[in-house]
Structure formats: C-alpha cells, structure tokens
Design a protein around this motif. Structure first.
Motif, PDB file in Angstrom:
ATOM      1  N   LEU A 748       0.845  -1.188   0.000  1.00  0.00           N
ATOM      2  CA  LEU A 748       0.000   0.000   0.000  1.00  0.00           C
ATOM      3  C   LEU A 748       0.885   1.244   0.000  1.00  0.00           C
ATOM      4  O   LEU A 748       1.727   1.411   0.895  1.00  0.00           O
ATOM      5  N   ARG A 749       0.679   2.087  -1.006  1.00  0.00           N
ATOM      6  CA  ARG A 749       1.496   3.289  -1.165  1.00  0.00           C
ATOM      7  C   ARG A 749       0.584   4.505  -1.298  1.00  0.00           C
ATOM      8  O   ARG A 749      -0.510   4.435  -1.878  1.00  0.00           O
ATOM      9  N   ASN A 802       3.475   6.599   8.958  1.00  0.00           N
ATOM     10  CA  ASN A 802       3.240   5.718   7.827  1.00  0.00           C
ATOM     11  C   ASN A 802       2.282   4.589   8.173  1.00  0.00           C
ATOM     12  O   ASN A 802       2.185   3.627   7.431  1.00  0.00           O
ATOM     13  N   THR A 803       1.611   4.654   9.305  1.00  0.00           N
ATOM     14  CA  THR A 803       0.672   3.612   9.726  1.00  0.00           C
ATOM     15  C   THR A 803      -0.702   4.227   9.887  1.00  0.00           C
ATOM     16  O   THR A 803      -0.857   5.259  10.528  1.00  0.00           O
ATOM     17  N   ARG A 812     -14.232  -6.523  14.442  1.00  0.00           N
ATOM     18  CA  ARG A 812     -14.496  -5.224  15.074  1.00  0.00           C
ATOM     19  C   ARG A 812     -13.326  -4.734  15.904  1.00  0.00           C
ATOM     20  O   ARG A 812     -13.499  -3.899  16.797  1.00  0.00           O
ATOM     21  N   GLU A 813     -12.137  -5.220  15.628  1.00  0.00           N
ATOM     22  CA  GLU A 813     -10.934  -4.764  16.320  1.00  0.00           C
ATOM     23  C   GLU A 813     -10.116  -3.903  15.379  1.00  0.00           C
ATOM     24  O   GLU A 813     -10.276  -3.938  14.146  1.00  0.00           O
ATOM     25  N   ALA A 814      -9.229  -3.126  15.964  1.00  0.00           N
ATOM     26  CA  ALA A 814      -8.415  -2.205  15.176  1.00  0.00           C
ATOM     27  C   ALA A 814      -7.402  -2.957  14.338  1.00  0.00           C
ATOM     28  O   ALA A 814      -6.834  -3.962  14.765  1.00  0.00           O
ATOM     29  N   LEU A 815      -7.175  -2.473  13.129  1.00  0.00           N
ATOM     30  CA  LEU A 815      -6.204  -3.039  12.198  1.00  0.00           C
ATOM     31  C   LEU A 815      -5.274  -1.932  11.754  1.00  0.00           C
ATOM     32  O   LEU A 815      -5.706  -0.946  11.146  1.00  0.00           O
ATOM     33  N   GLU A 816      -4.011  -2.047  12.106  1.00  0.00           N
ATOM     34  CA  GLU A 816      -3.005  -1.070  11.719  1.00  0.00           C
ATOM     35  C   GLU A 816      -2.372  -1.489  10.408  1.00  0.00           C
ATOM     36  O   GLU A 816      -1.864  -2.612  10.287  1.00  0.00           O
ATOM     37  N   VAL A 817      -2.424  -0.591   9.438  1.00  0.00           N
ATOM     38  CA  VAL A 817      -1.968  -0.898   8.080  1.00  0.00           C
ATOM     39  C   VAL A 817      -0.812   0.020   7.743  1.00  0.00           C
ATOM     40  O   VAL A 817      -0.953   1.239   7.825  1.00  0.00           O
ATOM     41  N   PRO A 818       0.348  -0.506   7.354  1.00  0.00           N
ATOM     42  CA  PRO A 818       1.455   0.355   6.930  1.00  0.00           C
ATOM     43  C   PRO A 818       1.238   0.852   5.511  1.00  0.00           C
ATOM     44  O   PRO A 818       0.933   0.071   4.609  1.00  0.00           O
ATOM     45  N   VAL A 819       1.332   2.160   5.328  1.00  0.00           N
ATOM     46  CA  VAL A 819       1.203   2.790   4.013  1.00  0.00           C
ATOM     47  C   VAL A 819       2.512   3.487   3.704  1.00  0.00           C
ATOM     48  O   VAL A 819       2.958   4.359   4.463  1.00  0.00           O
ATOM     49  N   LEU A 820       3.136   3.111   2.615  1.00  0.00           N
ATOM     50  CA  LEU A 820       4.442   3.640   2.250  1.00  0.00           C
ATOM     51  C   LEU A 820       4.288   4.928   1.467  1.00  0.00           C
ATOM     52  O   LEU A 820       3.330   5.114   0.697  1.00  0.00           O
ATOM     53  N   THR A 821       5.254   5.795   1.660  1.00  0.00           N
ATOM     54  CA  THR A 821       5.311   7.031   0.878  1.00  0.00           C
ATOM     55  C   THR A 821       6.085   6.776  -0.404  1.00  0.00           C
ATOM     56  O   THR A 821       6.579   5.673  -0.648  1.00  0.00           O
ATOM     57  N   ALA A 822       6.181   7.796  -1.220  1.00  0.00           N
ATOM     58  CA  ALA A 822       6.874   7.652  -2.499  1.00  0.00           C
ATOM     59  C   ALA A 822       8.348   7.365  -2.322  1.00  0.00           C
ATOM     60  O   ALA A 822       8.982   6.735  -3.184  1.00  0.00           O
ATOM     61  N   SER A 823       8.916   7.815  -1.211  1.00  0.00           N
ATOM     62  CA  SER A 823      10.361   7.620  -1.002  1.00  0.00           C
ATOM     63  C   SER A 823      10.699   6.343  -0.245  1.00  0.00           C
ATOM     64  O   SER A 823      11.875   6.027  -0.089  1.00  0.00           O
ATOM     65  N   ASP A 824       9.685   5.609   0.227  1.00  0.00           N
ATOM     66  CA  ASP A 824       9.952   4.394   1.004  1.00  0.00           C
ATOM     67  C   ASP A 824      10.216   3.215   0.077  1.00  0.00           C
ATOM     68  O   ASP A 824       9.718   3.161  -1.056  1.00  0.00           O
ATOM     69  N   GLU A 825      11.027   2.283   0.587  1.00  0.00           N
ATOM     70  CA  GLU A 825      11.303   1.039  -0.135  1.00  0.00           C
ATOM     71  C   GLU A 825      10.426  -0.071   0.431  1.00  0.00           C
ATOM     72  O   GLU A 825      10.195  -0.143   1.642  1.00  0.00           O
ATOM     73  N   ALA A 830      10.894  -6.177   7.332  1.00  0.00           N
ATOM     74  CA  ALA A 830       9.797  -5.756   8.190  1.00  0.00           C
ATOM     75  C   ALA A 830       8.526  -5.522   7.390  1.00  0.00           C
ATOM     76  O   ALA A 830       7.417  -5.885   7.815  1.00  0.00           O
ATOM     77  N   ASN A 831       8.669  -4.927   6.190  1.00  0.00           N
ATOM     78  CA  ASN A 831       7.488  -4.699   5.368  1.00  0.00           C
ATOM     79  C   ASN A 831       6.879  -6.009   4.878  1.00  0.00           C
ATOM     80  O   ASN A 831       5.660  -6.136   4.741  1.00  0.00           O
TER      81      ASN A 831
END
Length: 872
Positions: A748-749, A802-803, A812-825, A830-831
């Motif tokens: 996800l970017r 970025n999260t 019904r529980e929270a879901l943390e999603v990592p979203v990368l920026t244009a400069s992230d690899e 970890a990703n």
C-alpha cells in the motif's frame, strides 16, 4: 406363459461348452512325461542309496597322497554321478578342502593348553541349533587345476538328458576376487544320537547329528555382478559345530556321496547312518506320490524345482562351515574364566528359552557366527569367508548374523513399530481432514500429494495381506500392520475423493473452456481500481460478479442479485446455502437463452477421468512397481540400488505437487505444519530402517549416503513451503510462468491514491462527516480519534506517520496498516512480515488476515459487499 431362464444356469452352460471345446494342450502329456522321468530318477536314487549303504570310509580316493616308497595307491571312485572317473570332476583338491575346513574348526575352538579338545568333541560349547541367517564377505582362490564348460561332455556322462546351454559358461561361476554371501540355515529339530552303539564303533564327533539345509545367496560383486541363489543339503554335528552341505543335480549326486567328503572316519560313520535312514524315507514318499508331487528332492535350483528333461548346467558346491562359540562378553558373565560345563549350561538354557519361551531373563542373545570354505569340484575354485586369521577382525569377521528365533522376534517388533507409525499417519490425516473440510480449503490441497501417500499405504496393505496368509510366528504383527495400512488407505482414499470432487470442475474449465460461455473471472487490480469506489459508496448497489471485458452482454444481463450469506454459529453451511438458493428469483422466460441449434453446436468438451478410473490407474501402477521391486532381487547390484533409490526419491517428493499448486493458485499455506512435518518424519522412518540399519530383517544392503541425500531433499521441500508462507508463494517466480491471480497482501502506497490503489476506508479524511452514521469503533480506534465513516461501514482512524488504523469488519478490532510514501522502499524484511497481517480483497476492502481466512473457509464472498472472492 413363457418361462425365463435363470442367468446363473446360462453362465454355467456357457462355461461347460468352453471346457468341452477348449483344447487340452500339452499339460496332460507333459505330466505323464514328468512322471516317467521321476520314476527313472527315483530308481537311480535307490541305486545310489545302495551304494551309500555298502561303501565304507576310503572307498572314494580319487587322488591319494604319495607314499614314502614312491608308489601311489590305486585311485578309487564311486558309481555315483559326479563321483565317477569318467565324469572328469576336479577332485584333485578334495584333500585341500578337508584341510582348510579342519583349519577353520581348530582356529574357531582354540586348544586348552597343549590339547586340542575340538578333535575329542570336548572343546568350548557352541550353538546346538545352527538355524539362523548370517552374511559376510568371501574371497576367491583358484584350484590346482583349471576347469571350464568345454572340459566336460555332459551328453556322454549323463545320457538321456538334453542339456541347454552346456556349450557356454555355466551358471553360478564366480569370476570375481571378492563378493558378498548370505546363508539361511534351517536345522531339523530331530537330533539323532548314536551313543548306544557297540564299544569301539562310536564315532568321536560328539555322539549327535541332525539334518540341515541352507539357502545360499552368493553375489559376485567384482566379477559378473550377478547374484546366485541355490539350496544346499547336508548334516550338522551339534557338539563340534561342524556343518557339511552340498548341492545335488542331474550331473552331481552330492547328497549320496556326502559321507565320503567328510574330514574323517568318525564323521563318515555318523553321516552314513543318518543319511541311509532319512534319504530312504524321502525316496519312498516320492515313489508313493510320483504322479502328484513332481518336484525333484534335494534340488539346488530354487526357481525350477521340478524334474526336467532339459536341465541347464551350473557349478556344483561343497560347503564346510564351523559354528563359533558364542562371545563371552555377550553372555554377561561375571567371571571371565569359567569351566566348559558352565558355558554349556548357559548356552543350552538360552537355546531352550528361545525355542520355548517361559519368561527366563536373558539380557542379550549372542550372535550366530560361522566361518566357511566352499569348493566347486566341477568348476575348480574355492570361496573362503573373509576373516581371521588371514584377515584382521576389524576388516572382516567371517559370517555373522542372528539365530532364527532372534530374527523372528526382530521381525515382529519392527512390524509392530511400523504399524504404530502408520496409525500415527492416520491420526495426522484425520486432523488435516478436520481442518480442510470446506471446498475452499480442499481446493488448496494438491491431489497428487495425498495420492502419493495413499498409493504407498495401499502397497503396504497389499504386501501385508499377501504375507498374512502364510505368516506363522508373525501373524499377529502382520495383521496389525494390515489393519493400520487399511485404515490409512481408506481414509486417504475418502479424502482424495472429496478433493477430486472439488477440483475436477477447475481442471475441466482450465482444459476445455466453452466458446459460448464466459471464461472464469480473473481478479486483477486494474478492474477493481475503476469500479470499487462507486460501487462501495452507492446505497442502491446491486451485486455483480466480476467479468472480463470480453464477457458478452447477454451473459451480463443474466446476473441476479446474490442473497446475503451469514455463517451460522453451528457451522451448518449446507442449510444456509439451501435457504439462500430457494430465495433466488427465477429468471423470466425471455431471459432464458434459446436452445442450441445445429449451426451453433460445438464438439462436446473432453471429460476428466472419473475418480474410479484414477483409482484403477493407481492400482495398476502399484502392481507394476511391486513386480519390478520383487524382480530387482535378480538384477545387478548397481541397477537394483539405482531403481530402489529412484523409487524412494519419487515417493519422498510428495511435497513438490503441493509447492506447484501453491504457486499456481497463489496460496501461501494449504496444510497445517503439524501435518507436513509429522508426515515427513513418519514416512522417513521406514526408509531409515532399511537404508541405515545394518542388521535389518530383510538384510538389505544399507546406503547411508543415499539416505542423507533423501533427508536433505525432504527438508528442502519443507523449507520451500515455509518460504511460500512467509515471503509469498510466487516469490522469485517469473510472472509469465504463472496465471494471473489476486494478491491479497499488496504493498500500500500513498502515491497510488488517484489510481484507486488504497483500500476503501483508508482514503477518508477529516472532512468525510456527511456519510451514513458510523458504527461504534473499538477502544483502540476511539483513542486514535475516529472522526467519520465511509459507505462501507467501517470507521476510519487518523493517519499516524506511515501507519493508518481501520476497524476490521469481521472482528471489530483495530487493524493497523502500513502505508508507504513515495520515497519508502518495499523490499525490507519488516514490510514483508507487516503485509502478512492484512488482506485486501478485489473490491478494495481490508481485513485482518486471520479473520478473512477464517471467513473464506466457509464462503468465498466479501463480508461487506458480497462480491465473489478468488480462492486462496
């Protein structure tokens, strides 16, 4: 009223006509010919018995030694086939054969002081029953003369026989310098005693003698590479541990001349007395049943036991073997120096317990060890077992093995262990069936992986069922193994049937797509990016199934709204599906396409083979492999080893089809790790027994290097399965090698927002407060400051670095999603692990991985919008 004929009566009438009209062939005439040949041979045996009864020690002296006066004693021969002068056998080395045998005996039973007690039958005690299986290495020594097939004229020495292959090299001719040997001894339980003879006539060979037979398997490792099997017959002197055996055939009446081949006159008297009695009984029984039993007595050819007018010549053998005293350390004696009477009592007690178990404590049973010298009087060479004193004990130790009772106990023990291993496989298979009980989960499992297991279990059942009919002491362990393998075969077969039922439509669609029907839906990101937002935010959205751009309009017009599907608490999925199907409205008559005419009819698609046909192929395949495995015992050692290793390699490649299916379907994990690792270990255990254990009950040659390579290959497959679960099933696989499939764990970017690359719910901002009323989020979401909702009905959390946080619609529980920026690899480790925590559907909804996987076990539909989902 016409009467109907019973079908059984008609069948019997047809069989009767076939029996009356079918030609008899040559079986009846052949039986008569064999009976006449048997009569002739039995008459010859009676003459040979008369010669044996009327001769004495010294009547057979083909090449006597030179006297000091320089005169030679006249050579003497017997009127027995092979013992006559005109037969031309190489009896020049007979004295050498006797001397080598006595040397082995006196070396095995060392003297006490200056007295050689073995000559007086008073040496150290040995096994009284030499029944057992022993093996070791041999070396070849040439005779004093040279003999070959061209040295004999069998048509002259044995008239009345049409010899086959007598002008070529004979069978059983050992040409190599070294080789291997296995000897299976079967001693008669009846011991003949002759202590009650008149004084001065009692032989010195212990006063006891018994019949014995042996099956020798001699492998010419460095010569022809062939493995020859033969049967030898002879006598055993229990007190001194001497065994004298010989082959018998049409050109060598060895069993009748055996007493003349013994080391001395005392052995001659005892063996003559025993053979006169036992051979006469055998001949009398054969004469009584000459038309029924047409097997040749004392025949050395195992494959062709019957009388024949067309024999094939082979080398004959004489064997002198010496049983060694049991090893003192194995008896666990307290003192190293005990008298011979004590050792004799201990050995007899062990043998009595082995033959008639009464529960006496035995710490360990000593091994059966023998040294032997083999002489071929017609091919003129010696075979001697490799061991002391000619070779150091560390290099070779003659023939070593175990007694029959110990071998039988080992067979029963390992068969019971194997049965427990198969039951453990059944347990793992049942647990996997409980986990993979829905069409979605069964579609992930490779049909051929389970097939490999079921085929081998079926072969095990067939082997156990075949052996149980003739098993004696091993009947109960064989029955247990047969029952366990039957359970594994039937349960695995039922699982295979369910997998085939689920996967056969998939294979038909992939192989024979119909031109009048749209192809199966392919879930690609380009299609969902343009439709997901409008469909998710529309309050009057109608359920549609994803279609390819090439889908005809008529097909799209026939789509009907799908009914909501909720998984019941009792998991009664079938009832819910039936209720949902009954609620679906029927299409109007105008929507039903017209029947196909002659112009638009196409050739029917090729049908996939039925499950019964596949099972039939499996049975034929297993039978072919079984027949090849049995016949491989007569192959060259290298070819046999290569064949068995290839079969085992193919069997232990059972995870390769699963790896392939994971890659094709883009499935991270289809089976539980308990099943994968457990089945790998359990199916390696029988291979380890035969490939590593030296004294396995089949006496198969071990190959530790090959087993190490097989283990490495199995664990390499497991590592690939683990890598598919962690980094993805298509990691490192070129995109053109696999069909298109939806990636449930995309990167996800933020730079793909305009293209619709982010899931629904992650696009909302603080200004999105005019939508429908939002649900109450979880505590974690409220703390993050949930400020709105979207049409999908999930609460949106504020971005934190970025999260981003979003509520999962299932738990019904929270879901943390990592979203990368244009400069992230996106190539960091970890990703890769973070992407495994969420799943994004083609309709751009996002859920916890465990939540959506649990949902898709029952229904391949999105929990929010009911969009059809591709399988995982």
């Amino acid at each position: 009223m016409a009467s109907t004929q019973h079908p059984v009566a008609g069948l019997l009438f047809v069989l009767f006509l076939i029996w009356m009209l079918f030609p008899e062939g040559d079986n009846q005439s052949q039986s008569v010919a064999l009976s006449e040949l048997a009569d002739a041979r039995l008459d010859r045996y009676l003459d040979a018995l008369n010669i044996l009864n009327t001769t004495s020690w010294g009547d057979f002296a083909p090449h006597p030694a030179h006297h000091s006066s320089g005169d030679d004693t006249v050579s003497k021969h017997l009127n027995l086939t092979g013992f006559r002068q005109e037969d031309g056998f190489a009896w020049e080395d007979l004295d050498r054969f006797r001397e080598r045998g006595l040397r082995l005996s006196r070396q095995a039973v060392p003297p006490v002081g200056d007295r050689q007690l073995w000559d007086l039958a008073q040496g150290e005690a040995v096994w009284a029953n030499a029944s057992g299986t022993i093996r070791g290495e041999w070396i070849r020594r040439p005779g004093s003369v040279s003999r070959g097939h061209d040295s004999y004229n069998l048509s002259q020495s044995v008239p009345g026989m049409d010899w086959v292959g007598d002008k070529a090299d004979w069978a059983r001719n050992m040409t190599g310098k070294t080789g291997r040997m296995m000897l299976r001894l079967e001693g008669n339980k009846t011991i003949t005693k002759y202590d009650d003879l008149a004084k001065g006539t009692v032989p010195l060979s212990g006063g006891q003698i018994r019949n014995i037979k042996a099956t020798a398997s001699i492998e010419d490792t460095t010569g022809t590479g062939l493995n020859w099997e033969m049967r030898l017959w002879g006598v055993h002197w229990p007190r001194q541990g001497v065994v004298l055996l010989t082959t018998t055939s049409e050109k060598f009446e060895g069993i009748f001349g055996l007493p003349h081949l013994t080391p001395g006159p005392d052995f001659f008297l005892s063996s003559q007395m025993l053979l006169n009695q036992t051979l006469h009984q055998v001949v009398a029984k054969k004469q009584k049943n000459v038309n029924i039993d047409q097997n040749m007595p004392w025949n050395s050819d195992i494959d062709n036991p019957q009388y024949t007018s067309y024999p094939s010549p082979h080398c004959e053998y004489l064997m002198y073997a010496q049983v060694h005293p049991p090893i003192r350390q194995a008896l666990d004696w307290a003192a190293p120096s005990l008298d011979s009477m004590r050792s004799d009592d201990v050995i007899r007690a062990i043998e009595s317990e082995l033959q008639n178990p009464e529960g006496a404590p035995i710490h360990s049973v000593p091994t059966l060890k023998m040294s032997a010298v083999i002489y071929s009087p017609d091919c003129a060479f010696f075979l001697e077992t490799k061991g002391p004193p000619d070779f150091p004990p560390g290099e070779a130790d003659h023939l070593v093995g175990m007694k029959t009772e110990v071998h039988t106990h080992q067979v029963k023990t390992w068969m019971l262990i194997y049965a427990l291993v198969v039951l453990a496989q059944v347990r793992l298979l049942k647990n996997q069936m409980k986990e993979s009980f829905t069409p979605s989960t069964m579609g992930r499992i490779s049909f051929w992986t389970i097939s490999a297991m079921a085929v081998v279990d079926g072969m095990t059942f067939t082997a156990a069922a075949t052996w149980v009919s003739s098993a004696a002491a091993t009947f109960l362990p064989t029955l247990a193994l047969m029952f366990a393998s039957f359970l594994s075969m039937t349960i695995g077969g039922s699982f295979l049937a369910k997998i085939h039922e689920v996967q056969v439509p998939e294979s038909r669609t992939r192989r024979d797509p119909s031109p009048n029907m749209p192809p199966p839906p392919t879930y690609i990101a380009s299609r969902t990016n343009s439709l997901a937002t409008s469909e998710a935010l529309s309050p009057t959205r109608v359920e549609t199934t994803p279609m390819l751009p090439s889908t005809p309009a008529s097909s799209r017009s026939m789509r009907f709204p799908s009914q909501p599907f909720i998984v019941p608490s009792d998991q009664d999925v079938g009832a819910e599906i039936a209720d949902a199907a009954s609620a679906v409205p029927r299409p109007p008559p105008s929507a039903v396409p017209p029947p196909a005419t002659a112009q638009n009819t196409t050739q029917p698609a090729r049908q996939s083979p039925t499950f019964q046909a596949i099972i039939g192929r499996f049975i034929l395949f297993s039978l072919c492999i079984s027949f090849l495995a049995i016949s491989s015992s007569t192959w060259y050692p290298l070819a046999r080893s290569l064949f068995l290793n290839l079969c085992t390699f193919a069997y232990l490649s059972l995870w390769v089809p699963q790896i392939h299916r994971n890659t094709v379907r883009n499935c991270r994990r289809a089976m539980s790790w308990q099943f994968v690792i457990g089945q790998s270990v359990l199916r390696l255990l029988p291979v380890a027994y035969f490939w590593v254990k030296e004294d396995n009950f089949l006496y198969a040659r071990t190959d530790p290097l090959a087993f190490a390579l097989l283990c490495a290959w199995v664990w390499l497959q497991i590592l690939v399965l683990a890598a598919q679960e962690i980094v993805g099933p298509r990691f490192g696989v070129p995109a053109g090698w696999t069909p298109e499939a939806w990636d449930y764990h995309p990167v996800l970017r933020e730079d793909t927002v305009e293209a619709g690359g982010l899931p629904i719910g992650l696009l909302a901002t603080d200004d999105d407060d005019n939508g429908p009323a939002s649900r109450r989020g979880s505590a974690a979401t409220e703390k993050r400051g949930s400020v709105g909702s979207v049409g999908s009905g999930v609460s949106v959390g504020a971005a934190s670095g970025n999260t981003r946080a979003i509520d999962c619609a299932i738990c019904r529980e929270a879901l943390e999603v990592p979203v990368l920026t244009a400069s992230d690899e996106d190539s960091s480790v970890a990703n890769v692990f973070a992407r495994r925590l969420y799943m994004v559907t083609p309709c751009r909804h996002i859920f916890h991985t465990k939540c959506l996987e649990g949902w898709m076990r029952f229904r391949l539909q999105c929990p929010i919008c009911r969009e059809e989902l591709p399988p995982i």
